[in-house]
Scaffold this active site. Structure first.
Site, PDB file in Angstrom:
ATOM      1  N   HIS A  32      42.209  41.012  54.544  1.00 38.37           N
ATOM      2  CA  HIS A  32      42.901  42.190  54.012  1.00 38.37           C
ATOM      3  C   HIS A  32      44.402  41.981  54.044  1.00 38.37           C
ATOM      4  O   HIS A  32      45.125  42.354  53.135  1.00 38.37           O
ATOM      5  CB  HIS A  32      42.581  43.410  54.878  1.00 38.37           C
ATOM      6  CG  HIS A  32      41.502  44.251  54.289  1.00 38.37           C
ATOM      7  ND1 HIS A  32      40.798  45.163  55.037  1.00 38.37           N
ATOM      8  CD2 HIS A  32      41.008  44.339  53.045  1.00 38.37           C
ATOM      9  CE1 HIS A  32      39.928  45.770  54.265  1.00 38.37           C
ATOM     10  NE2 HIS A  32      40.030  45.276  53.056  1.00 38.37           N
ATOM     11  N   ARG A  52      34.527  43.926  41.728  1.00 34.20           N
ATOM     12  CA  ARG A  52      33.653  43.578  42.854  1.00 34.20           C
ATOM     13  C   ARG A  52      33.122  44.871  43.469  1.00 34.20           C
ATOM     14  O   ARG A  52      33.868  45.581  44.137  1.00 34.20           O
ATOM     15  CB  ARG A  52      34.442  42.819  43.915  1.00 34.20           C
ATOM     16  CG  ARG A  52      34.891  41.424  43.522  1.00 34.20           C
ATOM     17  CD  ARG A  52      35.651  40.806  44.675  1.00 34.20           C
ATOM     18  NE  ARG A  52      35.797  39.374  44.552  1.00 34.20           N
ATOM     19  CZ  ARG A  52      36.934  38.760  44.227  1.00 34.20           C
ATOM     20  NH1 ARG A  52      38.022  39.464  43.983  1.00 34.20           N
ATOM     21  NH2 ARG A  52      36.984  37.444  44.154  1.00 34.20           N
ATOM     22  N   ARG A  97      30.409  43.377  38.441  1.00 34.71           N
ATOM     23  CA  ARG A  97      29.499  42.447  39.107  1.00 34.71           C
ATOM     24  C   ARG A  97      28.542  43.224  40.004  1.00 34.71           C
ATOM     25  O   ARG A  97      28.967  44.087  40.778  1.00 34.71           O
ATOM     26  CB  ARG A  97      30.306  41.457  39.950  1.00 34.71           C
ATOM     27  CG  ARG A  97      29.403  40.481  40.672  1.00 34.71           C
ATOM     28  CD  ARG A  97      30.181  39.413  41.363  1.00 34.71           C
ATOM     29  NE  ARG A  97      30.843  39.904  42.564  1.00 34.71           N
ATOM     30  CZ  ARG A  97      31.647  39.153  43.313  1.00 34.71           C
ATOM     31  NH1 ARG A  97      31.913  37.919  42.940  1.00 34.71           N
ATOM     32  NH2 ARG A  97      32.190  39.636  44.394  1.00 34.71           N
ATOM     33  N   GLU A 128      28.798  29.858  39.870  1.00 34.86           N
ATOM     34  CA  GLU A 128      29.514  29.563  41.113  1.00 34.86           C
ATOM     35  C   GLU A 128      28.706  28.667  42.048  1.00 34.86           C
ATOM     36  O   GLU A 128      29.101  28.410  43.172  1.00 34.86           O
ATOM     37  CB  GLU A 128      29.959  30.852  41.808  1.00 34.86           C
ATOM     38  CG  GLU A 128      28.909  31.929  41.921  1.00 34.86           C
ATOM     39  CD  GLU A 128      29.465  33.229  42.515  1.00 34.86           C
ATOM     40  OE1 GLU A 128      30.621  33.273  42.947  1.00 34.86           O
ATOM     41  OE2 GLU A 128      28.698  34.202  42.547  1.00 34.86           O
ATOM     42  N   ASN A 145      35.923  30.189  43.509  1.00 35.50           N
ATOM     43  CA  ASN A 145      36.007  30.278  44.979  1.00 35.50           C
ATOM     44  C   ASN A 145      34.730  29.718  45.604  1.00 35.50           C
ATOM     45  O   ASN A 145      34.769  28.923  46.539  1.00 35.50           O
ATOM     46  CB  ASN A 145      36.181  31.732  45.434  1.00 35.50           C
ATOM     47  CG  ASN A 145      37.353  32.410  44.748  1.00 35.50           C
ATOM     48  OD1 ASN A 145      38.195  31.740  44.178  1.00 35.50           O
ATOM     49  ND2 ASN A 145      37.399  33.718  44.797  1.00 35.50           N
ATOM     50  N   ASP A 146      33.598  30.150  45.058  1.00 38.27           N
ATOM     51  CA  ASP A 146      32.333  29.646  45.583  1.00 38.27           C
ATOM     52  C   ASP A 146      31.971  28.288  44.993  1.00 38.27           C
ATOM     53  O   ASP A 146      31.429  27.435  45.687  1.00 38.27           O
ATOM     54  CB  ASP A 146      31.199  30.651  45.311  1.00 38.27           C
ATOM     55  CG  ASP A 146      31.199  31.762  46.348  1.00 38.27           C
ATOM     56  OD1 ASP A 146      31.352  31.441  47.540  1.00 38.27           O
ATOM     57  OD2 ASP A 146      31.075  32.935  45.968  1.00 38.27           O
ATOM     58  N   ARG A 163      34.522  28.247  52.817  1.00 36.14           N
ATOM     59  CA  ARG A 163      35.807  28.708  52.296  1.00 36.14           C
ATOM     60  C   ARG A 163      36.596  29.570  53.274  1.00 36.14           C
ATOM     61  O   ARG A 163      37.775  29.817  53.062  1.00 36.14           O
ATOM     62  CB  ARG A 163      35.606  29.450  50.969  1.00 36.14           C
ATOM     63  CG  ARG A 163      34.856  30.741  51.078  1.00 36.14           C
ATOM     64  CD  ARG A 163      34.422  31.256  49.702  1.00 36.14           C
ATOM     65  NE  ARG A 163      35.140  32.462  49.337  1.00 36.14           N
ATOM     66  CZ  ARG A 163      34.779  33.267  48.355  1.00 36.14           C
ATOM     67  NH1 ARG A 163      33.745  32.984  47.604  1.00 36.14           N
ATOM     68  NH2 ARG A 163      35.472  34.346  48.079  1.00 36.14           N
ATOM     69  N   CYS A 193      36.879  33.782  36.867  1.00 39.01           N
ATOM     70  CA  CYS A 193      37.392  34.900  37.657  1.00 39.01           C
ATOM     71  C   CYS A 193      37.679  34.503  39.105  1.00 39.01           C
ATOM     72  O   CYS A 193      38.025  35.347  39.918  1.00 39.01           O
ATOM     73  CB  CYS A 193      36.425  36.083  37.607  1.00 39.01           C
ATOM     74  SG  CYS A 193      34.810  35.673  38.272  1.00 39.01           S
TER      75      CYS A 193
HETATM   76  C1  PEP Z   1      34.265  33.380  43.187  1.00 40.36           C
HETATM   77  O1  PEP Z   1      33.385  32.936  43.938  1.00 40.36           O
HETATM   78  O2  PEP Z   1      35.104  32.654  42.609  1.00 40.36           O
HETATM   79  C2  PEP Z   1      34.376  34.820  42.947  1.00 40.36           C
HETATM   80  C3  PEP Z   1      35.187  35.314  42.046  1.00 40.36           C
HETATM   81  O3  PEP Z   1      33.607  35.628  43.716  1.00 40.36           O
HETATM   82  P1  PEP Z   1      33.968  36.030  45.222  1.00 40.36           P
HETATM   83  O4  PEP Z   1      35.327  35.481  45.529  1.00 40.36           O
HETATM   84  O5  PEP Z   1      33.905  37.508  45.243  1.00 40.36           O
HETATM   85  O6  PEP Z   1      32.876  35.357  45.967  1.00 40.36           O
HETATM   86 MG    MG Z   2      31.751  34.213  44.526  1.00 34.57          MG
END
Ligand code: PEP
Ligand code: MG
Length: 579
Positions: free
Chosen positions: A195, A302, A337, A438, A461-462, A472, A509
């Site tokens: 946060h 999200r 999502r 992802e 990200n994933d 991560r 995204c």
């Molecule tokens: C991602 O994994 O890139 C993504 C956008 O989802 P989150 O970060 O919410 O897992």
């Molecule tokens: Mg993700």
């Protein structure tokens, strides 16, 4: 003598100020046994401390400067709600009675138990809620121990800027920073998904976290440069370094002013390729910031935030009202999502407890959880479909790893649609359902998936976490988290190519889409839709306006066919360097 320190840059920008070390994360908590006759007085002392903590937070909330994004107040509200939660009130009182111990010891026990639960959670966002528990408990502990942090005095007109150096920084600390002359912060712990990191980005406060031992290595009052872009801190800089960073800072300020003028310009590259820029949002309040940034719509909403920090699950009506409100305040299309929670949700919802899996990120999360618990999914999908009557809505399924999984989810969505129609409920006309890409398996089988999904959105990200086998949120292996790894770039290209061949749109995204260092490379990979935190949108737009997409595509296509390591290094470096 100058000293370079390296951590994780979680909020961009350069700041220069004097070190102000915050001590006290490490509280010395006494534990003692009470006589039966002392228990009620101890409980009253605990309740008073809690009330005082609430007063403090309310006061901080009142000081939020006018015009600050809505999400900022929401962070404080979250902490206020936690202070009232039974897990932070009655559970502690019960421990005082049960163990006949002092309030500090009972609160520490309860805090540690709650933090352990959050630490095991699969979803990285939920896992960062561990920090919230710690921040809230520490505030009450400080009051009990009479060790409240002295709020730094309001700076006078001539006061020098300061850089806060702490073990951990709470959202409440960050909110007050601009008023206290704090221009940046360095924290020993934390990661980019906490946060505090999100808040620092929203407020534009440069920040470096995960800089272990920072309080030991930096001296009180010495000058320090914080480079949030690169995750560095330079203590006691010499004349030349200082000049270098002052110039860089000035260039960044000029750039920001110039960027504001781009807001209403269409996003078209130098050679005429039209690119769509969308916003990622988490809270209903974020929709306004998205619109102000010039985003053409929302590429990722999200929804799991609706399920957090509460007892039990939101029902269909509550979800419907929340989604309808967000949809109503978004300009342009919105991609929502479906739930991306992990095996952790039982904790709050009262569903059956199963043992914590060894690898929660590889376990029952996102669409897997929804398919395992179709009722959970059905309630959300019904609410989403009903809300889709209020705007241009698309549904996106997270963590899809196979065609079978996508089709199974799709069937449940079709069932919910049929059910609503039988009930004469209004729903959107043609709600497209797409897949997040992802998981490497999804990227590799993207041509098959593209026959079923109406669109793709790449969650880097994933995708990076799973491709490179790096947790991560684990700062021990953070240095290996590399968006530019050839394997990651090949998977992105495979996904975009599959979308092009099947004629379905492909967006991105993940955080990579919002980092202007990667914009040219992504354009070269063929990306035409970028979705990101609104704060980064204009910088990405600027990079696009200056790019020649045709040329970038040629260069990147050649690169992907190359087996020459030096060619890779040099091309990637050239494409990702920012003037
Ligand atoms: C991602 O994994 O890139 C993504 C956008 O989802 P989150 O970060 O919410 O897992
Ligand atoms: Mg993700």
């Amino acid at each position: 003598m100058s000293l370079w320190l390296s951590g994780i840059g979680v909020s961009r920008g350069i700041a220069i100020g004097r070190v102000q070390r915050m001590h006290g994360g490490d509280l010395d908590i006494p534990e003692y046994t009470l006589a039966e006759s002392e228990l009620e007085r101890e409980i009253a002392r605990f309740r008073e401390a809690q009330q005082r903590a609430k007063q403090q937070l309310r006061k901080i909330r009142e000081q939020i400067p006018h015009g600050t994004p809505g999400e900022i107040a929401a962070f404080i509200d979250t902490h206020l709600l936690m202070l009232d939660d039974r897990s932070m009130t009655e559970a502690v009182v019960a421990l005082i009675r049960e163990h006949r111990c002092n309030a500090e010891a009972a609160l520490r026990r309860q805090r540690d138990a709650l933090m352990a639960v959050f630490e095991q959670m699969d979803d990285p966002y939920l896992r960062t809620r561990r920090d919230d528990v710690e921040h809230v408990a520490t505030r009450v502990l400080r009051i009990l121990l009479k060790q409240e942090k002295e709020a730094p005095a309001m700076p006078g007109a001539s006061a020098e800027p300061t850089v806060m150096v702490a073990d951990d920084v709470t959202p409440a600390d960050i909110i007050l920073m601009p008023q206290q002359g704090v221009v940046a912060f360095i924290a020993e712990y934390g990661g980019p998904l906490s946060h505090s990191a999100i808040l620092a980005r929203s407020l534009g406060i440069p920040a470096v976290v995960g800089l272990h031992n920072a309080r030991r290595l930096l001296r009180e009052d010495e000058w320090v440069v914080v480079d949030g872009d690169r995750g560095h801190a330079l203590a006691d800089p010499d004349e030349r370094a200082l000049q270098f960073f002052c110039d860089k800072q000035q260039r960044q300020r000029d750039t920001r002013r110039a960027l504001d003028r781009l807001k209403d310009r269409p996003t078209v590259s130098r050679d005429g390729v039209r690119i769509r820029l969308l916003a990622n949002i988490e809270l209903p309040e974020d929709a306004q910031q998205a619109a102000e940034s010039g985003a053409e719509g929302v590429g990722l909403y999200r929804t799991e935030f609706l399920y957090m920090n509460r007892q039990g699950l939101p029902d269909e009506e509550e979800q419907y009202a929340a989604y309808a409100r967000v949809i109503g305040s978004v300009q342009g299309p919105i991609t929502i999502r479906t739930l991306d929670l992990g095996a952790d949700k039982q904790v709050d919802s009262g569903r059956s407890q199963s043992p914590t899996p060894n690898n929660p990120a590889l376990g029952l999360r996102a669409i897997r959880l929804c398919l395992k618990e179709p009722e959970l999914f059905r309630v959300q999908v019904r609410a989403l479909l009903r809300a889709s009557a209020h705007g241009n809505v698309k549904l996106m399924l997270p963590m899809i790893s196979s065609v079978q999984e996508f089709r199974q989810a799709r069937r449940l969505i079709d069932d919910a649609r049929a059910e609503l129609l039988r009930e004469n409920k209004k729903i959107g006309e043609d709600v497209e359902v797409g897949a997040m890409i992802e998981v490497p398996a999804a990227a590799i089988s993207a041509p098959l998936l593209a026959r079923h999904a109406r669109f793709f959105s790449i969650g880097t990200n994933d995708l990076i976490q799973y491709t490179l086998a790096i947790d991560r949120v684990d700062d021990e292996v953070n240095y290996l988290y590399d968006p530019l790894h050839p394997a990651v770039l090949q998977l992105i290209r495979l996904t975009i190519q599959a979308g092009e061949q099947a004629g379905i749109p492909v967006a991105m995204c993940g955080e990579m889409a919002g980092d202007p260092r990667y914009t040219r490379l992504l354009l070269g990979l063929g990306l035409t839709e970028f979705s990101m935190h609104p704060a980064g949108l204009l910088e990405v737009k600027n990079a696009i306006l200056q790019s020649d997409v045709g040329d970038l595509r040629r260069r990147v296509t050649q690169l992907l066919q190359s087996t020459d390591g030096r060619h890779w290094r040099e091309t990637v470096e050239a494409l990702t360097s920012i003037a």
